[in-house]
Design an enzyme around this catalytic site. Structure first.
Site, short mmCIF file in Angstrom:
data_model
loop_
_atom_site.label_atom_id
_atom_site.label_comp_id
_atom_site.label_asym_id
_atom_site.label_seq_id
_atom_site.Cartn_x
_atom_site.Cartn_y
_atom_site.Cartn_z
N TYR A 78 -14.29 10.00 -1.88
CA TYR A 78 -13.36 9.57 -2.92
C TYR A 78 -13.48 10.43 -4.18
O TYR A 78 -12.57 10.44 -5.01
CB TYR A 78 -13.60 8.10 -3.28
CG TYR A 78 -13.15 7.14 -2.22
CD1 TYR A 78 -11.83 6.71 -2.14
CD2 TYR A 78 -14.04 6.66 -1.26
CE1 TYR A 78 -11.40 5.84 -1.16
CE2 TYR A 78 -13.63 5.79 -0.27
CZ TYR A 78 -12.32 5.38 -0.22
OH TYR A 78 -11.90 4.52 0.77
N HIS A 134 -16.58 3.36 -4.58
CA HIS A 134 -15.70 4.52 -4.38
C HIS A 134 -15.89 5.59 -5.46
O HIS A 134 -14.99 6.38 -5.72
CB HIS A 134 -14.23 4.08 -4.30
CG HIS A 134 -13.91 3.37 -3.02
ND1 HIS A 134 -12.64 3.02 -2.65
CD2 HIS A 134 -14.72 2.93 -2.01
CE1 HIS A 134 -12.67 2.39 -1.48
NE2 HIS A 134 -13.95 2.33 -1.08
N CYS A 186 -19.11 -2.39 0.80
CA CYS A 186 -18.29 -1.24 1.17
C CYS A 186 -18.99 -0.53 2.32
O CYS A 186 -20.21 -0.61 2.47
CB CYS A 186 -18.14 -0.30 -0.03
SG CYS A 186 -17.13 1.17 0.29
N ARG A 197 0.84 -1.21 0.00
CA ARG A 197 0.00 0.00 0.00
C ARG A 197 0.87 1.26 0.00
O ARG A 197 0.55 2.23 -0.69
CB ARG A 197 -0.92 0.00 1.22
CG ARG A 197 -1.78 1.24 1.33
CD ARG A 197 -2.70 1.19 2.52
NE ARG A 197 -3.55 2.37 2.57
CZ ARG A 197 -4.55 2.53 3.43
NH1 ARG A 197 -4.82 1.59 4.31
NH2 ARG A 197 -5.26 3.64 3.42
N ASN A 209 -10.62 -4.43 -1.37
CA ASN A 209 -10.52 -3.41 -2.41
C ASN A 209 -9.57 -3.82 -3.53
O ASN A 209 -8.65 -4.58 -3.32
CB ASN A 209 -10.02 -2.10 -1.79
CG ASN A 209 -11.11 -1.36 -1.05
OD1 ASN A 209 -12.24 -1.29 -1.50
ND2 ASN A 209 -10.76 -0.80 0.11
#
Length: 420
Positions: A244, A194, A164, A90, A144
């Protein structure tokens, strides 16, 4: 009822356990299996899970194992919440795109594509093993990028629904502002994972009074602050975009911010270290307050409600990720959208959605096209497919950026890409 959690060693898991304990009448779990190859983390999380259940008088048995096949055997539902490459991957997703002047984020843009490429093959392998060991089990995907991963699962014929926590988070925030119970708030939530907007906030039911104008008039400053967007933009839109959307509506501003502060991955890694130390305390028998800062708020409520509807066939309306099937007529039927759906033992059936305004429909169509190409790259590999997906993404869209980002993506993810 047996539930298995793949990625059970996640620091998220106590949030899930707390929901199982509190909502036992909604979802009467008898056996909970936490599956994770990280043995040390798993035992810390498993120990806390047992203490949380014991404190609340829940009789479920908690089993921890690294054996996926044994763990999912005969499960009624399997929740997948994994992160291939961990927080180190990440960290990369959030940093190397900035070198090209593009947003660094783990679910959208170039970083989101990297995560999809790492994740889709792993999740599909897990799903095939679930199909063999528990052919009637439902798969609930919280991993995700949820839209792309769920589409991969559905296209492979798995019994899967994507989940989500954005919608339930908005529901809880709006309920607090309105001083009503959360179950009284129903959202006109529409878009892709998102990439969603709240076009209405209805009291009492899906056909109830739309109080969104009232919310914006009386609480617009607080709502805009939560989104990190100017109040006047939210007022002009007349809807509440997912936070987002800031990556799209204020891309360059976000890039400047990200270049001047530690990555979210670094913050989460430090938080996870602290959480795991807490989880090791034998006196701790509830989820710590720090967990709320980790992310995933209200995940447990959403997961329990979804699992209950799938396993008990209640037909409840919940916001999930499922096949479009004509709901948004400008998208293919096999696109995965995020909208309210009736959920029962046969799966999730999206409810009708009023025509989507061009301002939103254009971006939804654009990102759906990117997701088509991203899934193709995840399933088949190859530099050209990665380049095509990056070129198609609305946050990239220039061949010079797409070329440079392709090289960086492959270089940083080679160990996770079988074809590289």
């Amino acid at each position: 009822m047996k539930l298995a959690v793949v990625g059970g060693g996640s620091t998220y898991t106590p949030e899930l356990i707390d929901g199982f304990a509190r909502l036992r009448d909604t979802l009467p779990v008898e056996e909970l299996v936490l599956i994770d190859p990280a043995a040390e983390r798993l035992e810390l999380v498993g120990g806390l899970a047992r203490r949380i259940l014991a404190r609340q008088g829940h009789p479920a048995t908690v089993v921890t194992t690294a054996d996926l096949d044994a763990g999912v055997a005969d499960a009624d539902a399997v929740l997948i919440q994994l992160r291939v490459g961990g927080q180190a991957a990440r960290e990369q997703d959030e940093t190397w795109p900035l070198e090209c002047g593009c947003v660094g984020q783990e679910t959208t843009g170039a970083g989101g594509l990297a995560k999809a490429l790492r994740t889709v093959p792993v999740v599909l392998d897990i799903a095939e093993r679930v199909r063999r060991a528990a052919p009637d089990a439902w798969i609930i995907d919280f991993t995700n990028p949820v839209g792309i991963v769920t589409r991969a699962l559905l296209q492979a014929g798995h019994r899967a629904v994507g989940l989500c926590n954005v919608a339930i988070g908005f529901q809880r925030k709006f309920a607090a502002l309105l001083d009503v119970a959360p179950e009284q708030v129903h959202l006109d939530h529409v878009g892709l994972n998102h990439l969603t907007w709240e076009r209405g906030v209805r009291l009492g039911g899906p056909d109830g009074e739309n109080v969104l104008p009232k919310l914006l008039a009386e609480h617009g400053d607080a709502i805009a602050a939560d989104l990190h967007m100017p109040r006047q933009i939210v007022d002009r839109l007349g809807v509440v975009p997912s936070y987002y959307l800031r990556y799209y509506y204020a891309h360059d501003e976000v890039v400047r911010e990200l270049r001047t502060r530690p990555s979210r991955a670094a913050e989460v890694a430090a938080m996870e270290k602290q959480l795991l130390e807490m989880y090791g305390d034998p006196a701790l028998d509830e989820k710590p307050a720090l967990l709320a800062k980790r992310g995933g708020a209200f995940y447990s409520e959403a997961a329990v409600a979804l699992a209950s509807s799938l396993l008990r066939g209640t037909g409840d309306v919940q916001v999930v990720n499922a096949y479009n099937n004509g709901t948004l007529p400008f998208l293919p039927d096999d696109a995965v959208i995020e909208v309210p759906a009736a959920v029962d033992a046969t799966g999730a059936a999206p409810l009708p959605v009023p025509s989507l305004e061009p301002l939103y429909a254009g971006l939804v169509a654009h990102v759906t096209a990117y997701e088509d190409l991203a899934l193709e790259a995840a399933l088949r590999g190859g530099r050209d497919r990665v380049f095509a997906a990056l070129l198609a993404h609305p946050l990239i869209g220039q061949y010079e950026y797409a070329e440079a980002l392709t090289d960086r993506l492959i270089a940083h993810n080679r160990e996770h890409l079988a074809w590289a």
